[in-house]
Design an enzyme around this catalytic site. Structure first.
Site, short mmCIF file in Angstrom:
data_model
loop_
_atom_site.label_atom_id
_atom_site.label_comp_id
_atom_site.label_asym_id
_atom_site.label_seq_id
_atom_site.Cartn_x
_atom_site.Cartn_y
_atom_site.Cartn_z
N ASP A 57 66.16 10.66 0.26
CA ASP A 57 66.52 12.00 -0.16
C ASP A 57 67.23 12.64 1.04
O ASP A 57 66.67 12.73 2.12
CB ASP A 57 65.24 12.75 -0.53
CG ASP A 57 65.46 14.25 -0.63
OD1 ASP A 57 66.60 14.68 -0.54
OD2 ASP A 57 64.47 14.97 -0.80
N THR A 104 68.57 15.85 2.00
CA THR A 104 68.19 17.10 2.66
C THR A 104 66.76 17.05 3.16
O THR A 104 65.83 16.76 2.40
CB THR A 104 68.37 18.29 1.70
OG1 THR A 104 69.70 18.28 1.21
CG2 THR A 104 68.09 19.60 2.41
#
Length: 344
Positions: free
Chosen positions: A290, A292
């Site tokens: 992921d 961010t």
């Protein structure tokens, strides 16, 4: 020693009994586990082999000869326990709440109280920069809340009336009043800590393999001891063979290595769910992340300052902007002041 035995045979015998009892006391856990393995599992284990070596040394009148074996075995177990405890502390530290007080709203007046005194149904106020220590629901106010430690979201969530909030979240901008629904060990953050700590008990396949190998070596050691005694009739040689115990080292070394690896990962901010995942990582050929908050920091930062006038240097612009934002709790304001501090 022989001269002492001739001069004071009773005292010498008493010392031998004392040494034997001392060795048996030190080996009590190994004796207990060895007997339990024989009775319940109906098969000898690594502790059965250690117990046999200790008892044989006592019966042979040389109880101190087993102290080295006990020292190594106890030292290995202590190292394993230390590694596991260190991993537990590192994991708890990642999700720890350092805030010890909250603002209890009583009759419209805020009162500072200890977190432990807060009960379900109470109302507490949370201001900019403060950490929320309970699970609950907003009853008034509005705030931007960083709840990355719970949900993984890097961007702050806007909380309004009736919005849920969680322990471990941080108020970035705004003020809210929260009605308490869960406290202490019942909060979402506490459950996360508990689950991650429990994960250490998830054994890696290599640990099960090492345990099986250790147990398989025990009958071989007993068989070897019987052969040596039959060939030499020398108890000292039998003891030497029993003391060369590879099973305990094989069994304990894997557990220590797994616990140490989990602790090392936690120290770097990585939560590993258990030893089985450590081993699975060695076979991983593809990783999906992921972006961010994982590959990126998830927080704004100043990367460049550009002046549109020759009258102002870039450093002066950053200094003036930081002066204007120094009391702001807004994420962009914090980025500006952080950039100024980093200039030294």
């Amino acid at each position: 020693m022989k001269a002492l035995e001739k001069l004071a045979p009773e005292a010498f015998a008493g010392m031998k009994v004392f040494r034997s009892l001392l060795v048996l006391a030190i080996a009590r856990n190994f004796l207990k586990n060895g007997v339990v393995g024989m009775v319940k599992e109906r098969r000898p284990n690594a502790d059965t082999l250690t117990s046999t070596a200790v008892i044989a040394s006592v019966l042979a009148g040389k109880p101190e000869s087993s102290l080295t074996l006990l020292t190594l075995s106890n030292g290995a177990e202590m190292l394993t326990a230390y590694a596991a405890e260190r991993a537990k502390k590192q994991i708890s530290g990642l999700l720890n709440m350092n805030q010890r007080f909250v603002w209890l709203v009583d009759g419209g007046v805020e009162r500072k109280v200890a977190v432990e005194s807060v009960q379900v149904g109470d109302r507490i106020a949370a201001h900019s920069g403060e950490m929320i220590c309970v699970d609950g629901r907003v009853v008034s106010g509005k705030a931007s809340v960083n709840q990355a430690s719970i949900t993984g979201e890097s961007n702050p969530a806007m909380k309004r009336e009736k919005s849920p909030v969680y322990a471990g979240s941080v108020i970035e901008v705004g003020e809210i009043v929260i009605e308490v629904e869960k406290t202490g060990k019942d909060t979402s953050l506490a459950h996360i800590v508990h689950l991650v700590e429990e994960a250490q008990s998830r054994r890696a396949p290599v640990q099960n393999f090492a345990d099986n190998m250790a147990n398989m070596l025990v009958p071989i050691s007993f068989l070897g001891a019987a052969i040596v005694y039959g060939a030499t009739r020398d108890w000292q040689r039998v003891l030497n063979l029993l003391f060369i115990d590879f099973s305990c080292g094989l069994k304990l070394s894997t557990a220590t290595a797994i616990s140490a690896s989990i602790a090392a990962a936690a120290k770097k901010g990585i939560l590993v769910k258990g030893g089985n995942y450590v081993e699975a990582r060695a076979r991983t050929d593809t990783v999906v992340l992921d972006k961010t908050g994982t590959l990126t920091s998830g927080t704004p930062s100043v990367i460049a300052v550009q002046s549109l006038s020759d009258a102002y240097a870039e450093r002066d612009i950053l200094r003036l902007a930081a002066a204007a934002e120094q009391h702001s709790e807004h994420p962009l304001g914090r980025a500006v002041t952080a950039a100024w501090r980093n200039t030294g």
